[in-house]
Structure formats: C-alpha cells, structure tokens
Design an enzyme around this catalytic site. Structure first.
Site, PDB file in Angstrom:
ATOM      1  N   LYS A 169       0.857  -1.188   0.000  1.00 39.89           N
ATOM      2  CA  LYS A 169       0.000   0.000   0.000  1.00 39.89           C
ATOM      3  C   LYS A 169       0.894   1.239   0.000  1.00 39.89           C
ATOM      4  O   LYS A 169       1.568   1.530   0.990  1.00 39.89           O
ATOM      5  CB  LYS A 169      -0.913   0.052   1.224  1.00 39.89           C
ATOM      6  CG  LYS A 169      -1.942   1.200   1.141  1.00 39.89           C
ATOM      7  CD  LYS A 169      -2.496   1.606   2.481  1.00 39.89           C
ATOM      8  CE  LYS A 169      -1.624   2.585   3.199  1.00 39.89           C
ATOM      9  NZ  LYS A 169      -1.586   3.945   2.561  1.00 39.89           N
ATOM     10  N   CYS A 276      14.520  10.401   5.828  1.00 42.53           N
ATOM     11  CA  CYS A 276      14.571   9.938   7.216  1.00 42.53           C
ATOM     12  C   CYS A 276      15.949  10.141   7.828  1.00 42.53           C
ATOM     13  O   CYS A 276      16.066  10.570   8.978  1.00 42.53           O
ATOM     14  CB  CYS A 276      14.193   8.460   7.278  1.00 42.53           C
ATOM     15  SG  CYS A 276      12.465   8.128   6.860  1.00 42.53           S
ATOM     16  N   GLU A 373      11.577  16.073  14.829  1.00 44.82           N
ATOM     17  CA  GLU A 373      12.049  15.846  13.461  1.00 44.82           C
ATOM     18  C   GLU A 373      11.273  16.757  12.516  1.00 44.82           C
ATOM     19  O   GLU A 373      10.077  16.574  12.304  1.00 44.82           O
ATOM     20  CB  GLU A 373      11.845  14.382  13.060  1.00 44.82           C
ATOM     21  CG  GLU A 373      12.322  14.094  11.653  1.00 44.82           C
ATOM     22  CD  GLU A 373      12.032  12.680  11.193  1.00 44.82           C
ATOM     23  OE1 GLU A 373      12.693  12.221  10.248  1.00 44.82           O
ATOM     24  OE2 GLU A 373      11.139  12.033  11.787  1.00 44.82           O
TER      25      GLU A 373
END
Length: 469
Positions: A169, A276, A373
């Site tokens: 997905k 990331c 973050e």
C-alpha cells in the site's frame, strides 16, 4: 503515460471510487487514483496466499532472474516513471526524481545477487546441525511519500527474493509511481505474487490487523510504527519498522569549514530535507559556528527552488499541505523563542507548498525545531563549547536513526561517532547507504534491519535441522 491502475492477482482491478492526487508545486489535483476497498484488500491477500506455495518453491536463482528482468523493464521506462514521480512528489524531474529511479534500478539488481545463507553449526560423528532459512508467507508493505519508488523497491525486492508474496500500500499522497512500478514488475512475476492496494489510514490499519498477512514492513513515523505493532499483535506479525529520525551531526573544532560546508549542506537538504536519515541537527563548536553558518546560508540563498518540471529547479516543494503547515509552525516557534534565520525562514509567496532552504541559528535543545524531526528544509545550528556536552545532547531524545562527526582527525572522529546511540554513524559524511550494508534504527527509530544479507534475514524464518548419523 496513462494513469496507473491497481494490480491484484496479476491483472488490473477496477474500483468503484477514486481520490485526487495533488501536485505539491501547485497545491491542486492533477489526476485521480483508484481507491481500494477493504473487500479489495481481502481479494489481494487471498491472491497472495494462493501464489505463495508456488513462488516459495521456485528456485532462488529463478526468483533472482525475475528481479533482474524487473530492473531492466524499469530502466526502459525510467524517464516516464521519473516524470510521474516528480508530478506527485514534487522533486525535480531531471535530477532528484531521475536519481531515485537510478537508485531503485541499482538496488533491485543488487538485491537479485543476494542468496540466503545455509549455516552448518555442527558436522561430526553424532550428526549434523544446520540452519536453513524459509520464506515467511505474505508480506504487507506500507510505504511513505518522500521516496515512493525507491522505498517500495527496498520493501518488495528482498521479500520476493526470499520467496514471499507481497501486498503493498503506497502513501495516498504519492500512489501513482508505485502503482506503475507494480504494473511493470507484475509482467515478470506469476499472478498474485505482487499486489497493490490504495487507501489512507483505515487501509493501513486493516493490513496490519489482517491475519492472512505474516509480516509488515513499514517506513514512516514513530507514532504510526507503534500503532502497527499494536495492530499486528493479534497474530504476532513479524515487523520491520524504519521510523523517525532526528539525526545529529557534531562538528569538532579542528574541522575544515571549506572542506565540509558543501557536503553538510547537501546531506541536510537532499529532497528538501524530506529524508529519514537527513542531517537534521548540526552541533558546531563555537570557534567555527559563525563561519560555517554563514557559508551554509550562502549556499541556501543561492539554491533554486521550483516545480519539478522546471529544468532550473534544484529543490522542490514540501510534498503535502499537512507537512508544509508543520514546517511553518516550527519556523514560527523558533522565531518566537529567539531563533534567527540567516536564510529562508518563511514560506514563499506562490502556489504550492514551497518553503525555502533555511539556516537557523541562536537556538538550542528544548526548542521544537531541535527536539522534533522537522522533515523539511530547516537546518538548526546549535553552538557548543565542549564535545562531551555536544555528544550528550546529540544522544538525548527518543530517536536513534543516524548521526555523524566531522573532523580533520579521522581517528578521534571515529571514536566519538562510535559513542553516538544510533543505528548508523558516519565520519565526515552523512546519510550514505548502500544495498550491501545493514541499515536500521536504535531506540524509537525502528525495529529490524534493511539491506544486504542482514536485511534479507528479516523476510525469512530460521529453521534448525538436526540429522543424526
């Protein structure tokens, strides 16, 4: 290229509903994507379960040949696929999007060369003890919006090589390039081996809770990773979770500003900071702080930000409105707490989700943009006087994906880098990864490992076989 379709059991799946796909350079929809239902998920999982016995019994060399053929087919379409990726993700088509396509092709070919190990623990007069590796079953993959093609490859290819079947997905923000990747790959795989569904949170939760799925591999935020763990508990799903990172870099006082400024800049702002393992917090010794901050600000001001289809664009927009609003809120909070932007600091006055590459000083730990973050184009630079204090601050917090140390003394930098509490460390570099070396997070940055033989093991069950003489 026509709008990609869902592939389930080796053939297109028609859905009753669609949803808009937004171009982040305009903030407006440019096409619609098919929206899968929970019944469609059931169909996909059933197809994957039917395909598993045959695919798992296929010799690994034949599975590897399929991956090599997929890589060739993707390479033949990489220009068109890169443009599609750029349209939905926002990254410049001729540079960043094409770089992602080339990396996806390279990673697929590298993965095809891996072979699961068979270990002999004992072979003596009493008999043999061997460790074999078996595929797990059906793997559910949930991918993010920042690198939709490359991360899909990271999930799909080792799963397939290991003998598993897959239901993937993609993010509802960037579904199209992944759908097209699956279309291309399915032509080289038996029906049901690779299937794709679309949807938002409810679809992801259903995948995680579905008993017919044996493993979840997810790249995304730490809160979502925790939710996945809870949902998968019902049937003890195996998990690989690559979660949030707030990577710190420490610049020691003997570093050469001229030598490191450009590299630090690139490692912080790759994909407009939406990576990331990007460099997200920069601790700089007070003797170098001002010089390095000004150099980085010069680079930021000289960078060209624009839509992905503009050949002049070096950096693209933030991918979606929610993330754009979050980055704007971090900038506002930093200013309210005494932060000073040497470059950028406010959204651009134009259509789309454009926030300029921004260099922020006069902030420290305890401010949101340092502690959270940001996943966007803001680099906070934190002044320090003592390396031990910088190390302690770099290690503070729940994340532990990556970190780096920058110095002219390689041995001293390496010693300090080894004390960073994170899964990946670099010396005089950051966010460099390769398909032959393991990659994973410490603390709240994830569970499990990706890439290489260590990553391949995540898709397999160890089986100890004891045979007497």
């Amino acid at each position: 290229m026509s709008t990609p379709v869902l592939i389930v059991d080796g053939k297109p799946l028609q859905t009753a509903a669609t949803f808009p796909v937004i171009n982040p350079a305009t903030g407006r929809a440019f096409t619609a994507c098919q929206l899968a239902s929970l019944d469609d998920l059931e169909t996909a999982v059933a197809a994957a379960r039917r395909a598993f016995p045959g695919w798992s019994a296929t010799p690994v060399d034949m599975r590897a040949a399929a991956l090599a053929a997929i890589a060739d087919a993707v390479e033949a379409e990489k220009e068109a696929l890169g443009r599609l990726l750029s349209s939905e993700q926002g990254k410049p088509a001729r540079t960043a999007a094409m770089g992602e396509m080339n990396a996806a092709i390279m990673w697929t070919r590298a993965t095809a060369k891996l072979r699961p190990a068979m270990e002999t623990i004992r072979d003596d007069e009493s008999g043999t003890v061997q460790v074999h590796r078996l595929p797990l079953g059906v793997v559910g993959s949930i991918t993010p919006w920042n690198h939709p093609v490359l991360i899909a490859v990271w999930h799909i290819m080792p799963a397939l090589l290991a003998g598993n079947t897959v239901v993937i997905k993609p993010s509802s923000y960037t579904p199209l390039s992944t759908l097209r990747l699956v279309e291309i790959a399915s032509a080289h795989l038996p029906p049901g081996v690779l299937n794709v569904v679309t949807g938002e949170g409810d679809m992801g939760r259903a995948i995680c809770a579905r008993p017919g799925i044996d493993k979840i591999v997810f790249t995304g935020s730490t809160p979502t990773g925790r939710s996945i763990m809870a949902s998968g508990a019902a049937n003890l799903k195996r998990l690989t979770l690559e979660l949030g990172g707030n990577d710190a870099a420490i610049v020691l006082p003997d570093a050469d500003v001229d030598a490191i400024a450009q590299k630090i800049f690139l490692k912080a702002f790759n994909n407009s900071g939406q990576t990331c393992a990007a460099l997200k917090r920069l601790y700089v010794h007070e003797s170098l702080h001002d010089a390095l901050a000004e150099r980085l600000a010069d680079l930021a001001r000289a960078s060209v930000m624009g839509p992905g289809d503009d050949a002049a664009s070096e950096y693209g927009p933030i991918q979606n409105k929610a993330q754009f609003d979050f980055v704007c809120s971090l900038a506002e909070d930093a200013i309210a707490n005494g932060g000073r932007f040497l470059a950028g600091g406010a959204p651009l006055d134009r259509d789309g989700y454009f926030f300029p590459l921004s260099i922020l000083v006069d902030v420290t730990d305890g401010i949101r943009v340092v502690d959270e973050e940001q996943f966007g184009p803001i680099l906070p630079i934190i002044r320090y006087t003592d390396a031990e204090d910088a190390l302690a601050r770099a290690n503070a917090g729940e994340n532990g994906l990556g970190g780096s140390v920058w110095s002219s003394d390689i041995a001293a930098a390496t010693a300090l880098a080894r004390r960073l509490v994170c899964g990946n460390v670099w010396v005089n570099d950051h966010s460099v990864i390769s398909p032959d070396a393991p990659f994973g997070g410490a603390k709240q940055s994830g569970i499990g490992t990706e890439f290489g033989l260590h990553g391949l093991d995540e898709y397999m069950q160890l089986q100890t076989v004891r045979v007497p003489r």
